[in-house]
Design a protein around this motif. Structure first.
Motif, PDB file in Angstrom:
ATOM      1  N   ALA A   1       3.956 127.983  61.006  1.00 31.52           N
ATOM      2  CA  ALA A   1       5.032 127.656  60.189  1.00 31.52           C
ATOM      3  C   ALA A   1       5.890 126.791  60.917  1.00 31.52           C
ATOM      4  CB  ALA A   1       5.726 128.744  59.719  1.00 31.52           C
ATOM      5  N   ASP A   2       6.218 127.238  62.264  1.00 31.84           N
ATOM      6  CA  ASP A   2       7.280 126.510  63.025  1.00 31.84           C
ATOM      7  C   ASP A   2       7.145 125.186  63.392  1.00 31.84           C
ATOM      8  OD1 ASP A   2       9.600 126.679  64.678  1.00 31.84           O
ATOM      9  OD2 ASP A   2       8.410 126.887  66.380  1.00 31.84           O
ATOM     10  N   GLY A   3       8.034 124.496  63.117  1.00 27.66           N
ATOM     11  CA  GLY A   3       7.986 123.201  63.340  1.00 27.66           C
ATOM     12  C   GLY A   3       7.315 121.988  62.377  1.00 27.66           C
ATOM     13  N   LEU A   4       6.636 122.484  61.178  1.00 29.21           N
ATOM     14  CA  LEU A   4       5.979 121.582  60.351  1.00 29.21           C
ATOM     15  C   LEU A   4       6.737 120.731  59.560  1.00 29.21           C
ATOM     16  CD1 LEU A   4       3.562 124.060  58.478  1.00 29.21           C
ATOM     17  CD2 LEU A   4       2.902 122.520  60.355  1.00 29.21           C
TER      18      LEU A   4
ATOM     19  N   LYS B   1      14.279 123.997  56.824  1.00 28.93           N
ATOM     20  CA  LYS B   1      13.492 124.153  58.127  1.00 28.93           C
ATOM     21  C   LYS B   1      12.231 125.068  57.668  1.00 28.93           C
ATOM     22  CE  LYS B   1      12.822 125.996  62.747  1.00 28.93           C
ATOM     23  NZ  LYS B   1      13.542 126.553  63.825  1.00 28.93           N
ATOM     24  N   SER B   2      11.041 124.533  57.805  1.00 29.66           N
ATOM     25  CA  SER B   2       9.816 125.241  57.562  1.00 29.66           C
ATOM     26  C   SER B   2       9.671 126.664  58.165  1.00 29.66           C
ATOM     27  CB  SER B   2       8.702 124.378  58.019  1.00 29.66           C
ATOM     28  OG  SER B   2       8.576 124.226  59.456  1.00 29.66           O
ATOM     29  N   HIS B   3       9.142 127.487  57.358  1.00 30.48           N
ATOM     30  CA  HIS B   3       9.314 129.109  57.799  1.00 30.48           C
ATOM     31  C   HIS B   3       8.309 129.588  56.885  1.00 30.48           C
ATOM     32  CE1 HIS B   3      12.161 128.811  54.540  1.00 30.48           C
ATOM     33  NE2 HIS B   3      11.905 129.893  54.304  1.00 30.48           N
ATOM     34  N   MET B   4       7.871 130.978  57.226  1.00 28.68           N
ATOM     35  CA  MET B   4       7.178 132.005  56.722  1.00 28.68           C
ATOM     36  C   MET B   4       7.991 133.061  55.899  1.00 28.68           C
ATOM     37  SD  MET B   4       3.666 133.825  57.477  1.00 28.68           S
ATOM     38  CE  MET B   4       4.488 135.489  57.605  1.00 28.68           C
ATOM     39  N   MET B   5       7.865 133.088  54.610  1.00 33.28           N
ATOM     40  CA  MET B   5       8.745 134.225  53.931  1.00 33.28           C
ATOM     41  C   MET B   5       7.609 134.997  53.019  1.00 33.28           C
ATOM     42  SD  MET B   5      10.367 132.175  51.154  1.00 33.28           S
ATOM     43  CE  MET B   5      11.131 133.192  50.222  1.00 33.28           C
ATOM     44  N   PRO B   6       8.143 136.400  52.792  1.00 31.25           N
ATOM     45  CA  PRO B   6       7.398 136.831  51.678  1.00 31.25           C
ATOM     46  C   PRO B   6       8.148 136.460  50.169  1.00 31.25           C
ATOM     47  CG  PRO B   6       9.061 138.353  52.573  1.00 31.25           C
ATOM     48  CD  PRO B   6       9.246 136.891  53.216  1.00 31.25           C
ATOM     49  N   ASN B   7       7.058 136.314  49.173  1.00 30.43           N
ATOM     50  CA  ASN B   7       7.502 136.302  47.729  1.00 30.43           C
ATOM     51  C   ASN B   7       8.239 137.467  47.659  1.00 30.43           C
ATOM     52  OD1 ASN B   7       6.513 133.970  47.147  1.00 30.43           O
ATOM     53  ND2 ASN B   7       4.563 134.661  46.440  1.00 30.43           N
TER      54      ASN B   7
ATOM     55  N   MET C   1       9.827 115.309  51.597  1.00 34.29           N
ATOM     56  CA  MET C   1       9.973 113.926  51.182  1.00 34.29           C
ATOM     57  C   MET C   1      10.449 113.680  49.776  1.00 34.29           C
ATOM     58  SD  MET C   1       5.859 113.157  52.069  1.00 34.29           S
ATOM     59  CE  MET C   1       6.064 111.196  51.828  1.00 34.29           C
ATOM     60  N   GLU C   2      11.074 112.628  49.463  1.00 33.96           N
ATOM     61  CA  GLU C   2      11.808 112.405  48.352  1.00 33.96           C
ATOM     62  C   GLU C   2      11.106 112.692  47.135  1.00 33.96           C
ATOM     63  OE1 GLU C   2      14.037 108.782  45.766  1.00 33.96           O
ATOM     64  OE2 GLU C   2      13.062 108.433  47.652  1.00 33.96           O
ATOM     65  N   LYS C   3       9.630 112.642  47.248  1.00 29.23           N
ATOM     66  CA  LYS C   3       8.903 112.992  45.707  1.00 29.23           C
ATOM     67  C   LYS C   3       8.375 114.264  45.824  1.00 29.23           C
ATOM     68  CE  LYS C   3       8.040 107.967  45.587  1.00 29.23           C
ATOM     69  NZ  LYS C   3       6.851 107.050  45.483  1.00 29.23           N
ATOM     70  N   VAL C   4       8.558 115.152  46.981  1.00 26.95           N
ATOM     71  CA  VAL C   4       7.871 116.245  46.965  1.00 26.95           C
ATOM     72  C   VAL C   4       8.834 117.504  47.004  1.00 26.95           C
ATOM     73  CG1 VAL C   4       6.549 117.920  48.495  1.00 26.95           C
ATOM     74  CG2 VAL C   4       6.112 115.368  48.397  1.00 26.95           C
ATOM     75  N   ARG C   5       8.571 118.266  45.966  1.00 26.00           N
ATOM     76  CA  ARG C   5       9.432 119.376  45.842  1.00 26.00           C
ATOM     77  C   ARG C   5       9.286 120.469  47.009  1.00 26.00           C
ATOM     78  NH1 ARG C   5      12.521 122.895  45.650  1.00 26.00           N
ATOM     79  NH2 ARG C   5      13.729 124.053  43.907  1.00 26.00           N
ATOM     80  N   PHE C   6       7.856 120.901  47.365  1.00 22.99           N
ATOM     81  CA  PHE C   6       7.665 121.662  48.530  1.00 22.99           C
ATOM     82  C   PHE C   6       6.142 121.633  48.725  1.00 22.99           C
ATOM     83  CE2 PHE C   6       7.040 125.318  45.659  1.00 22.99           C
ATOM     84  CZ  PHE C   6       5.805 125.962  46.373  1.00 22.99           C
ATOM     85  N   ILE C   7       5.778 121.922  49.997  1.00 24.01           N
ATOM     86  CA  ILE C   7       4.450 122.260  50.559  1.00 24.01           C
ATOM     87  C   ILE C   7       4.421 123.637  50.607  1.00 24.01           C
ATOM     88  CG2 ILE C   7       2.720 121.696  52.174  1.00 24.01           C
ATOM     89  CD1 ILE C   7       3.944 119.063  52.485  1.00 24.01           C
ATOM     90  N   GLY C   8       3.294 124.350  50.320  1.00 21.97           N
ATOM     91  CA  GLY C   8       3.237 125.781  50.469  1.00 21.97           C
ATOM     92  C   GLY C   8       1.704 126.285  50.968  1.00 21.97           C
ATOM     93  N   ILE C   9       1.908 127.196  51.743  1.00 18.79           N
ATOM     94  CA  ILE C   9       0.259 127.431  52.298  1.00 18.79           C
ATOM     95  C   ILE C   9       0.283 129.205  52.255  1.00 18.79           C
ATOM     96  CG2 ILE C   9      -1.102 127.621  54.275  1.00 18.79           C
ATOM     97  CD1 ILE C   9       0.365 124.772  55.213  1.00 18.79           C
TER      98      ILE C   9
ATOM     99  N   ARG D   1      -3.138 126.725  62.793  1.00 18.80           N
ATOM    100  CA  ARG D   1      -2.178 125.725  63.226  1.00 18.80           C
ATOM    101  C   ARG D   1      -2.654 124.328  62.670  1.00 18.80           C
ATOM    102  NH1 ARG D   1       3.523 125.037  64.065  1.00 18.80           N
ATOM    103  NH2 ARG D   1       3.674 122.902  64.706  1.00 18.80           N
ATOM    104  N   SER D   2      -3.683 124.143  63.316  1.00 13.38           N
ATOM    105  CA  SER D   2      -4.194 122.533  63.072  1.00 13.38           C
ATOM    106  C   SER D   2      -4.382 122.263  61.794  1.00 13.38           C
ATOM    107  CB  SER D   2      -5.703 122.482  63.850  1.00 13.38           C
ATOM    108  OG  SER D   2      -6.149 121.336  63.747  1.00 13.38           O
ATOM    109  N   LEU D   3      -4.943 123.277  60.903  1.00 17.28           N
ATOM    110  CA  LEU D   3      -5.058 123.170  59.171  1.00 17.28           C
ATOM    111  C   LEU D   3      -3.853 122.716  58.877  1.00 17.28           C
ATOM    112  CD1 LEU D   3      -7.074 123.634  56.774  1.00 17.28           C
ATOM    113  CD2 LEU D   3      -6.343 126.170  56.781  1.00 17.28           C
ATOM    114  N   CYS D   4      -2.691 123.673  58.975  1.00 12.94           N
ATOM    115  CA  CYS D   4      -1.634 123.541  58.416  1.00 12.94           C
ATOM    116  C   CYS D   4      -0.878 122.159  58.904  1.00 12.94           C
ATOM    117  CB  CYS D   4      -0.576 124.705  58.998  1.00 12.94           C
ATOM    118  SG  CYS D   4      -1.171 126.187  58.145  1.00 12.94           S
ATOM    119  N   GLU D   5      -1.021 121.366  60.007  1.00 11.46           N
ATOM    120  CA  GLU D   5      -0.524 120.451  60.403  1.00 11.46           C
ATOM    121  C   GLU D   5      -1.154 119.340  59.699  1.00 11.46           C
ATOM    122  OE1 GLU D   5      -0.475 119.989  64.578  1.00 11.46           O
ATOM    123  OE2 GLU D   5       1.310 121.293  64.920  1.00 11.46           O
ATOM    124  N   GLU D   6      -2.524 119.306  59.697  1.00  5.87           N
ATOM    125  CA  GLU D   6      -3.366 118.202  59.100  1.00  5.87           C
ATOM    126  C   GLU D   6      -3.142 118.231  57.461  1.00  5.87           C
ATOM    127  OE1 GLU D   6      -7.391 117.964  60.164  1.00  5.87           O
ATOM    128  OE2 GLU D   6      -7.181 118.526  62.084  1.00  5.87           O
ATOM    129  N   PHE D   7      -2.966 119.435  57.057  1.00  5.89           N
ATOM    130  CA  PHE D   7      -2.621 119.290  55.529  1.00  5.89           C
ATOM    131  C   PHE D   7      -1.286 118.602  55.286  1.00  5.89           C
ATOM    132  CE2 PHE D   7      -1.058 121.360  51.415  1.00  5.89           C
ATOM    133  CZ  PHE D   7      -2.189 120.841  50.759  1.00  5.89           C
TER     134      PHE D   7
END
Length: 331
Positions: free
Chosen positions: A16-19, A29-35, A48-56, A141-147
């Motif tokens: 999560a750090d730095g995405l 700031k990107s981070h991991m959190m619990p629902n 991004m302007e058009k993106v509400r959020f990215i979630g993994i 880590r690579s998967l999250c960055e590439e996504f």
């Protein structure tokens, strides 16, 4: 905790750090959190302007452990959303990942309504159960960055999108994956009655690739032949709630494409069909009322489809038995 899930959570915490630094716009700031129920997920808010959020996030339930990679766009950006669902697939290590629409959870839907915001969602999935420990953290880590970079390229369009590899898959998401995604949407919906939950399931089925399979198979209404597919309902023969497995729930043999009136009658068990496709009408549907629903003794399922897909018959038999419409055996 489900076996293997703890290492996924640890790897996500590192990933999560730095995405957020992969994007020009710096939101939360990107981070991991619990629902609220404790389920873990990475979120990158307003990258991004058009993106509400990215979630993994990892999946729930007892099946294989996989990651769900989601992008939620503001609803007005339909061109970008079409690229996500209809354009190039997200691929990882040369493999194109299954994709489906994604939907906000119940609590988030209410939050979006309060802020007068609508979103559309995309979800790619990857099974990580068999990834070896020695490379696990690095691959996550690579998967999250590439996504995240994939999301950026698709939303930006132009040269960034053109540069993406055009790796495609002809394989639909496996039954257990589609099933869990649909069922997860209903978790925590204690505010709904069973009838409302089943109605919501039917809506989601109507928006799924399951519906597309039925359209391809039947070409129109399974009974009337009506070609206006936008008005037709993807209906289970053996009811969703009574199916014993995901395979049954997503088996195209267990589906009909019906006009709304026929779907309602079939759903209530007021009509069914025998193995040759002829209609069986429940005594409660009085002869004088049939014509209001476009029903008479001569309607039937298309014989050519029944002949080509005999697996439909076992589900028709279950439907007749449950609703007391099984013809009496010949004397």
């Amino acid at each position: 905790m489900r076996e293997g899930l703890d290492r996924v959570i640890d790897a996500l915490r590192l990933a999560a750090d730095g995405l957020d630094q992969l994007f020009e716009r710096k939101g939360t700031k990107s981070h991991m959190m619990p629902n609220p129920d404790g389920h873990p997920w990475i979120r990158v808010i307003h990258p991004m302007e058009k993106v509400r959020f990215i979630g993994i996030t990892p999946n729930r339930g007892d099946g294989p452990i996989y990651l769900k990679l989601r992008i939620f766009l503001y609803e007005q950006y339909q061109e970008e959303f079409d690229r996500l669902l209809l354009g190039k697939f997200f691929s990882f290590e040369g493999e194109a990942l299954p994709r489906n629409p994604a939907y906000p959870g119940a609590s988030w839907s209410r939050y979006l309504e309060d802020e007068d915001t609508s979103v559309v969602g995309y979800e790619a999935t990857i099974n990580v159960s068999a990834w070896p420990d020695e490379t696990f953290d690095a691959r996550i880590r690579s998967l999250c960055e590439e996504f995240c970079l994939f999301a950026k390229a698709v939303v930006t369009g132009g040269a960034e999108y053109d540069a993406l590899p055009d790796t495609r898959t002809s394989e639909p998401a496996p039954a257990w994956l589609r099933d869990e995604a649909a069922l997860e949407e209903l978790l925590g919906r204690h505010d709904l009655r069973e009838s409302e939950i089943l109605a919501l399931v039917k809506v989601r089925i109507g928006q799924s690739d399951y519906r597309q399979q039925l359209i391809q198979r039947w070409g129109g209404c399974s009974v009337t032949g009506c070609k206006l597919t936008e008005f037709l309902i993807a209906s289970h023969i053996h009811a969703w709630g009574k199916c014993e497995s995901a395979d049954e729930r997503w088996d195209p043999d267990n589906g009909l494409l019906l006009t709304p009136s026929l779907d309602k009658l079939f759903d209530l068990g007021l009509i069914s069909f025998v193995d040759n496709g002829k209609v069986v009408i429940h005594p409660r549907l009085e002869r004088g009322q049939m014509h209001h629903f476009g029903v008479d003794q001569n309607i039937r399922l298309r014989r050519d489809v029944l002949t080509k897909h005999p697996g439909i018959m076992k589900y028709l038999k279950l439907h007749r038995e449950i609703n007391g419409l099984e013809p009496a055996p010949a004397a």
